[in-house]
Design an enzyme around this catalytic site. Structure first.
Site, PDB file in Angstrom:
ATOM      1  N   ARG A 124     -15.048 -65.039 -75.207  1.00  8.05           N
ATOM      2  CA  ARG A 124     -14.530 -65.005 -73.823  1.00  8.05           C
ATOM      3  C   ARG A 124     -13.525 -63.880 -73.591  1.00  8.05           C
ATOM      4  O   ARG A 124     -12.695 -63.948 -72.692  1.00  8.05           O
ATOM      5  CB  ARG A 124     -13.890 -66.341 -73.442  1.00  8.05           C
ATOM      6  N   LYS A 172     -14.909 -50.845 -65.394  1.00 15.30           N
ATOM      7  CA  LYS A 172     -16.286 -51.312 -65.193  1.00 15.30           C
ATOM      8  C   LYS A 172     -17.011 -51.226 -66.535  1.00 15.30           C
ATOM      9  O   LYS A 172     -17.034 -50.175 -67.174  1.00 15.30           O
ATOM     10  CB  LYS A 172     -17.016 -50.437 -64.166  1.00 15.30           C
ATOM     11  N   GLU A 197     -18.630 -34.302 -62.088  1.00 14.82           N
ATOM     12  CA  GLU A 197     -17.757 -35.415 -61.707  1.00 14.82           C
ATOM     13  C   GLU A 197     -16.347 -34.898 -61.402  1.00 14.82           C
ATOM     14  O   GLU A 197     -15.664 -35.395 -60.512  1.00 14.82           O
ATOM     15  CB  GLU A 197     -17.690 -36.477 -62.822  1.00 14.82           C
ATOM     16  N   LYS A 247      -8.671 -41.234 -60.066  1.00  9.94           N
ATOM     17  CA  LYS A 247      -9.476 -42.445 -60.226  1.00  9.94           C
ATOM     18  C   LYS A 247      -8.558 -43.667 -60.289  1.00  9.94           C
ATOM     19  O   LYS A 247      -8.843 -44.706 -59.695  1.00  9.94           O
ATOM     20  CB  LYS A 247     -10.369 -42.373 -61.469  1.00  9.94           C
ATOM     21  N   GLU A 295     -13.975 -53.043 -56.475  1.00  8.19           N
ATOM     22  CA  GLU A 295     -14.973 -52.334 -55.680  1.00  8.19           C
ATOM     23  C   GLU A 295     -15.377 -53.055 -54.411  1.00  8.19           C
ATOM     24  O   GLU A 295     -16.545 -53.353 -54.194  1.00  8.19           O
ATOM     25  CB  GLU A 295     -16.227 -52.067 -56.533  1.00  8.19           C
ATOM     26  N   ARG A 325     -13.277 -47.928 -53.309  1.00  2.00           N
ATOM     27  CA  ARG A 325     -13.860 -47.381 -54.526  1.00  2.00           C
ATOM     28  C   ARG A 325     -15.182 -46.667 -54.261  1.00  2.00           C
ATOM     29  O   ARG A 325     -15.637 -45.872 -55.076  1.00  2.00           O
ATOM     30  CB  ARG A 325     -14.034 -48.522 -55.540  1.00  2.00           C
ATOM     31  N   ASN A 343     -18.440 -42.717 -55.275  1.00  2.00           N
ATOM     32  CA  ASN A 343     -19.889 -42.508 -55.266  1.00  2.00           C
ATOM     33  C   ASN A 343     -20.285 -41.238 -54.526  1.00  2.00           C
ATOM     34  O   ASN A 343     -21.472 -41.000 -54.304  1.00  2.00           O
ATOM     35  CB  ASN A 343     -20.595 -43.694 -54.610  1.00  2.00           C
ATOM     36  N   HIS A 366     -23.451 -39.355 -55.246  1.00  2.00           N
ATOM     37  CA  HIS A 366     -24.230 -40.213 -56.136  1.00  2.00           C
ATOM     38  C   HIS A 366     -25.435 -40.869 -55.480  1.00  2.00           C
ATOM     39  O   HIS A 366     -26.360 -41.274 -56.171  1.00  2.00           O
ATOM     40  CB  HIS A 366     -23.345 -41.293 -56.752  1.00  2.00           C
ATOM     41  N   HIS A 388     -28.360 -40.201 -57.663  1.00  2.00           N
ATOM     42  CA  HIS A 388     -29.003 -41.268 -58.430  1.00  2.00           C
ATOM     43  C   HIS A 388     -30.506 -41.294 -58.220  1.00  2.00           C
ATOM     44  O   HIS A 388     -31.287 -41.434 -59.156  1.00  2.00           O
ATOM     45  CB  HIS A 388     -28.465 -42.638 -57.981  1.00  2.00           C
ATOM     46  N   HIS A 400     -27.169 -37.194 -65.813  1.00  2.00           N
ATOM     47  CA  HIS A 400     -26.475 -37.750 -64.657  1.00  2.00           C
ATOM     48  C   HIS A 400     -25.670 -36.715 -63.849  1.00  2.00           C
ATOM     49  O   HIS A 400     -25.854 -36.581 -62.639  1.00  2.00           O
ATOM     50  CB  HIS A 400     -25.583 -38.907 -65.134  1.00  2.00           C
TER      51      HIS A 400
HETATM   52  N1  LIG Z   1     -18.123 -47.647 -66.280  1.00  2.00           N
HETATM   53  C1  LIG Z   1     -18.115 -46.702 -65.372  1.00  2.00           C
HETATM   54  O1  LIG Z   1     -17.309 -46.714 -64.438  1.00  2.00           O
HETATM   55  C2  LIG Z   1     -19.097 -45.587 -65.493  1.00  2.00           C
HETATM   56  C3  LIG Z   1     -18.955 -44.451 -64.679  1.00  2.00           C
HETATM   57  C4  LIG Z   1     -19.843 -43.400 -64.856  1.00  2.00           C
HETATM   58  C5  LIG Z   1     -20.853 -43.488 -65.800  1.00  2.00           C
HETATM   59  N2  LIG Z   1     -20.966 -44.607 -66.569  1.00  2.00           N
HETATM   60  C6  LIG Z   1     -22.010 -44.716 -67.599  1.00  2.00           C
HETATM   61  O2  LIG Z   1     -21.779 -43.714 -68.578  1.00  2.00           O
HETATM   62  C7  LIG Z   1     -23.013 -43.428 -69.228  1.00  2.00           C
HETATM   63  C8  LIG Z   1     -23.138 -41.951 -69.431  1.00  2.00           C
HETATM   64  O3  LIG Z   1     -22.093 -41.507 -70.253  1.00  2.00           O
HETATM   65  P1  LIG Z   1     -22.117 -40.082 -70.967  1.00  2.00           P
HETATM   66  O4  LIG Z   1     -22.476 -39.046 -69.998  1.00  2.00           O
HETATM   67  O5  LIG Z   1     -20.849 -39.957 -71.706  1.00  2.00           O
HETATM   68  O6  LIG Z   1     -23.390 -40.174 -71.936  1.00  2.00           O
HETATM   69  P2  LIG Z   1     -23.539 -40.638 -73.466  1.00  2.00           P
HETATM   70  O7  LIG Z   1     -22.595 -41.697 -73.818  1.00  2.00           O
HETATM   71  O8  LIG Z   1     -24.979 -40.883 -73.674  1.00  2.00           O
HETATM   72  O9  LIG Z   1     -23.122 -39.310 -74.249  1.00  2.00           O
HETATM   73  C9  LIG Z   1     -23.899 -38.141 -74.119  1.00  2.00           C
HETATM   74  C10 LIG Z   1     -24.306 -37.589 -75.491  1.00  2.00           C
HETATM   75  O10 LIG Z   1     -23.192 -36.953 -76.107  1.00  2.00           O
HETATM   76  C11 LIG Z   1     -23.018 -37.439 -77.438  1.00  2.00           C
HETATM   77  N3  LIG Z   1     -21.602 -37.297 -77.717  1.00  2.00           N
HETATM   78  C12 LIG Z   1     -20.589 -38.072 -77.287  1.00  2.00           C
HETATM   79  N4  LIG Z   1     -19.411 -37.536 -77.618  1.00  2.00           N
HETATM   80  C13 LIG Z   1     -19.681 -36.403 -78.299  1.00  2.00           C
HETATM   81  C14 LIG Z   1     -18.868 -35.394 -78.887  1.00  2.00           C
HETATM   82  N5  LIG Z   1     -17.548 -35.420 -78.778  1.00  2.00           N
HETATM   83  N6  LIG Z   1     -19.491 -34.386 -79.523  1.00  2.00           N
HETATM   84  C15 LIG Z   1     -20.844 -34.318 -79.582  1.00  2.00           C
HETATM   85  N7  LIG Z   1     -21.663 -35.217 -79.010  1.00  2.00           N
HETATM   86  C16 LIG Z   1     -21.077 -36.246 -78.389  1.00  2.00           C
HETATM   87  C17 LIG Z   1     -23.549 -38.827 -77.366  1.00  2.00           C
HETATM   88  O11 LIG Z   1     -23.874 -39.316 -78.649  1.00  2.00           O
HETATM   89  C18 LIG Z   1     -24.766 -38.652 -76.473  1.00  2.00           C
HETATM   90  O12 LIG Z   1     -25.845 -38.172 -77.201  1.00  2.00           O
HETATM   91  C19 LIG Z   1     -24.101 -44.050 -68.384  1.00  2.00           C
HETATM   92  O13 LIG Z   1     -24.609 -45.178 -69.046  1.00  2.00           O
HETATM   93  C20 LIG Z   1     -23.391 -44.457 -67.108  1.00  2.00           C
HETATM   94  O14 LIG Z   1     -23.952 -45.607 -66.515  1.00  2.00           O
HETATM   95  C21 LIG Z   1     -20.110 -45.643 -66.418  1.00  2.00           C
HETATM   96 ZN   LIG Z   2     -21.244 -40.359 -61.913  1.00  2.00          ZN
END
Ligand SMILES: NC(=O)c1ccc[n+]([C@@H]2O[C@H](COP(=O)([O-])OP(=O)(O)OC[C@H]3O[C@@H](n4cnc5c(N)ncnc54)[C@H](O)[C@@H]3O)[C@@H](O)[C@H]2O)c1
Ligand SMILES: [Zn+2]
Length: 359
Positions: free
Chosen positions: A121, A143, A185, A227, A237, A241, A245, A248, A252, A265
């Site tokens: 939990r 999130k 971003e 942020k 949200e 918030r 987007n 986006h 998206h 992305h």
């Molecule tokens: N929670 C939120 O508010 C929120 C907001 C935006 C996006 N997201 C989520 O985030 C995700 C995307 O995140 P992302 O863009 O970081 O992608 P990711 O986590 O897939 O990372 C991208 C790639 O970089 C590699 N990597 C990470 N750090 C590294 C480093 N320092 N050196 C070399 N390689 C490295 C990873 O292994 C991966 O292959 C999506 O699932 C999306 O839904 C969440």
């Molecule tokens: Zn985004």
């Protein structure tokens, strides 16, 4: 060191941003009362680069450390992987006094955060984001989520970390494509929320692309501060918030339709912003001059603003499936000049016409 506090009453936490602070992770966790049994959730790519530093630092601070790796990639941000993480936590015997460290990009952060939110939990967790996207966006705001076969991020929880530790040096190993995508971003924050920051970015394009550390700390700090401001007012949200987007909605849709990994992305968000600029101009919220400045800045960071060819019907379909759709109309975020925004209720068809995706 740059320190920011996200003020959320009893759920408040600090974001630490600096070059070289990864090796002090153990001490920093201890400073917020976290010492004991810790599960570091990461993936093989990130573990190979930063696993040892993180492990040593946590051990030196008196923790017992269990490393749990999940496969690398968005396609693994799912229930099966989550289950394997629960297995790992149970097998290692993590109890109520333990905590989770999420070491990696947004995929690791979202999944590890959700695991921490739900295991027993809820046990405390610390975000150690290692991609630019995760450092300026996903690690802040609480999130957490996994994907469902029917859609992204459908299963999740609002769950705040106890600490976010950002070491800008980790960006040095990030593939250039990921870094540039993260810059979309960054630009988003300037365009939708902060004119001064937008101007700063215009002046610092070269310095940022050269990954000069002090400048990266400043950029990430300003994004996190923006942020945090939004999240402090609208933690769950319900309204404000939505500004996050910006770019986006169409982004998206393009990301989904382009096909697997054709667009990452941030690349889709860059296109989404350029289209949002057109819509904002058409609606009279933005001048042509401001619009060009925005598009130029996006391009300066090596991002394309030309969307791939996609079918009209599938695009409309994707827009209608957007979580933010109410009675067919979309709450679309337009930029008001640079540094401000306004919400417009628009039908998917109108978005296509106004953005000139369909002429
Ligand atoms: N929670 C939120 O508010 C929120 C907001 C935006 C996006 N997201 C989520 O985030 C995700 C995307 O995140 P992302 O863009 O970081 O992608 P990711 O986590 O897939 O990372 C991208 C790639 O970089 C590699 N990597 C990470 N750090 C590294 C480093 N320092 N050196 C070399 N390689 C490295 C990873 O292994 C991966 O292959 C999506 O699932 C999306 O839904 C969440
Ligand atoms: Zn985004």
């Amino acid at each position: 060191m740059s320190v920011l506090t996200v003020h959320l009453g009893e759920y408040s936490y600090d974001i630490l941003i600096e070059s070289g602070i990864l090796s002090s992770l153990g001490q920093r966790c201890a400073a917020v009362g976290l010492v004991g049994h810790v599960a570091v959730i990461t993936n093989p790519t990130v573990a190979a680069l930063y696993g040892d530093v993180v492990h040593s630092s946590l051990v030196a601070a008196g923790n017992m450390v269990t490393i749990i790796t999940i496969p690398d990639g968005e396609e693994f941000k799912n229930a099966a992987t989550l289950n394997s993480v629960y297995d790992g936590l149970i097998e290692a015997g993590l109890g109520r006094n333990s905590y989770v460290v999420a070491l990696g990009g947004g995929v690791v952060g979202d999944l590890a955060g959700f695991a921490a939110a739900t295991y027993l939990r809820g046990i405390p967790f610390v975000q150690v984001p290692t991609t630019l996207l995760a450092q300026v966006d996903s690690s802040v705001g609480g999130k957490t989520a996994i994907d469902h076969p029917r859609g992204k991020n459908l299963i999740g929880a609002f769950y705040q970390p106890q600490l976010v530790l950002i070491d800008v040096d980790t960006l040095a190993t990030l593939p250039e494509r990921e870094f540039r995508a993260g810059m979309a971003e960054v630009v988003k924050y300037g365009v939708a929320l902060d004119y001064d920051f937008f101007e700063y970015l215009e002046q610092k394009v070269k310095t940022i692309l050269a990954m000069e550390r002090e400048c990266l700390v400043e950029v990430i700090h300003r994004c996190c501060a923006l942020k945090a401001q939004v999240v402090e007012i609208d933690e769950k949200e319900s309204g404000l918030r939505a500004v996050l987007n910006y770019g986006h909605t169409l982004g998206h849709a393009l990301e989904t339709l382009a096909g697997y990994r054709k667009l990452v992305h941030g690349e889709a968000v860059a296109m989404g912003m350029a289209l949002a600029v057109r819509i904002s101009i058409a609606k009279g919220y933005c001048s042509e001059t401001d619009g060009s400045r925005i598009v130029e800045l996006i391009k300066d960071f090596g991002l394309s603003v030309t969307p791939p060819a996609v079918e009209r019907t599938s695009l409309l379909d994707a827009l209608l499936k957007d979580k933010k759709t109410r009675n067919g109309a979309i709450n679309f975020i337009c930029n008001k000049g640079i540094g401000n925004y306004v919400e417009e209720k628009l039908l998917p068809e109108q978005l296509l016409v106004l953005s000139r995706l369909e002429v």
